[in-house]
Write a protein that holds these residues in place. Sequence first.
Motif, short mmCIF file in Angstrom:
data_model
loop_
_atom_site.label_atom_id
_atom_site.label_comp_id
_atom_site.label_asym_id
_atom_site.label_seq_id
_atom_site.Cartn_x
_atom_site.Cartn_y
_atom_site.Cartn_z
N PRO A 56 0.77 -1.28 0.11
CA PRO A 56 0.15 0.00 -0.06
C PRO A 56 0.89 1.42 -0.05
O PRO A 56 2.13 1.29 0.13
N GLY A 57 0.06 2.51 -0.33
CA GLY A 57 0.98 3.61 -0.08
C GLY A 57 0.65 4.23 1.32
O GLY A 57 0.45 3.39 2.24
N LEU A 58 1.00 5.22 1.60
CA LEU A 58 0.94 6.15 2.78
C LEU A 58 -0.75 6.40 3.33
O LEU A 58 -1.03 7.48 3.97
N ASP A 59 -1.62 6.17 2.16
CA ASP A 59 -2.96 6.72 2.64
C ASP A 59 -3.82 6.11 3.56
O ASP A 59 -5.15 5.77 3.22
N PHE A 60 -3.21 4.95 4.17
CA PHE A 60 -4.01 4.37 5.24
C PHE A 60 -3.61 5.04 6.77
O PHE A 60 -2.50 5.53 6.72
N ASP A 61 -4.42 4.72 7.97
CA ASP A 61 -4.33 5.16 9.15
C ASP A 61 -3.40 3.95 9.97
O ASP A 61 -2.51 4.53 10.62
N ILE A 62 -3.89 2.78 9.68
CA ILE A 62 -3.25 1.66 10.43
C ILE A 62 -2.92 0.56 9.46
O ILE A 62 -3.53 0.12 8.39
N TYR A 63 -1.77 0.01 9.72
CA TYR A 63 -0.91 -1.29 8.88
C TYR A 63 -0.86 -2.44 9.95
O TYR A 63 -0.20 -2.20 10.98
N ILE A 64 -1.46 -3.39 9.37
CA ILE A 64 -1.41 -4.79 10.06
C ILE A 64 -0.75 -5.62 9.05
O ILE A 64 -1.16 -6.02 8.04
N SER A 65 0.71 -6.24 9.70
CA SER A 65 1.08 -7.07 8.73
C SER A 65 1.64 -8.49 9.13
O SER A 65 1.73 -8.65 10.47
N SER A 66 0.96 -9.46 8.59
CA SER A 66 0.54 -10.73 8.89
C SER A 66 2.03 -11.79 9.24
O SER A 66 2.94 -11.11 8.73
N GLY A 105 1.38 0.78 13.21
CA GLY A 105 1.67 -0.41 12.52
C GLY A 105 1.84 -1.76 13.51
O GLY A 105 2.46 -1.47 14.56
N PHE A 106 1.20 -2.80 13.03
CA PHE A 106 1.35 -3.98 13.88
C PHE A 106 1.88 -5.16 13.15
O PHE A 106 1.62 -5.29 11.95
N PHE A 107 3.19 -5.97 13.83
CA PHE A 107 3.42 -6.86 12.87
C PHE A 107 3.60 -8.19 13.68
O PHE A 107 4.07 -8.27 14.61
#
Length: 277
Positions: A56-66, A105-107
């Motif tokens: 994705p780009g930077l146009d999200f608020d939250i990033y969850i990486s599996s 971000g959550f990893f």
Amino acid sequence: METDKRAIKVAVLDLYDGVENEGMRGIREILERYGKKNDLDLTCEVFDVRRKVVVPGLDFDIYISSGGPGDPLESEGSEWEKKYFKLIDDLEAHNASDAPQKKYGFFICHSFQLMCRKYALGVINMRKSPSFGVLPVHETNAAANEPIFDGLSDTFYAVDSRLWQVIHPNEKRFMDLDMQLLAIEKERPHIDLPRAMMAVRYSDYFFGTQFHPEADPVGIRTLLLKEDKKKEVVNEHGLDKYNEMLEHLEDPDKITLTQNTIIPNFLDQAVLSMQEI
């Protein structure tokens, strides 16, 4: 939590490389429940990072990486990992800027290992045998004031599913980067092996776990009842421990509590920061 109806966009980074898994379902269901519970206009979009080399780009608020399968060392230099780390760098640059709204971000599991490699926080190696099941996680002293662990005891239960691990934390790197090791494997006095790192706060906005906080009893029971997984657990822990794991799935204070606590607490942090803005 009282909120307005500001749209909240979540990017889910799928690192499973097309391999069948329970993790993506768990992440989506947590996000759906959280949005409904808090009456939020919360949407998520999934990006197939490894298989389709899409980030994705930077146009999200939250990033969850599996989580995901395989060796967390062998992807070094691959096209998908270059794009993945470029995204992390861009998010960090954004968070270091004057932008009022930060990116969270959550990893999870494989993503956790990649982040620990990126920051050189420890030694990544293969375990002598796979770790799978419902296992205790021990908080470190640094976790005393960690809001993401609010509601959990000092030793809590989580789903562990890994062949690789991060061990021998580099204390100097943690200090230099102002990162915190918040959880490790529960001590096993009868086994003379280093305890794996299980949770790290990378920054005010980034958090990672080696274990699977998205896992639920239904999905894990399905896996534990498969013959190959049963064999893994019995070989590593014994039949009594395997049966105990099945019993733990019925206990609301074990992985159900972890699932209802860690990622929701992380989402609380992110959403509340948006409200303050």
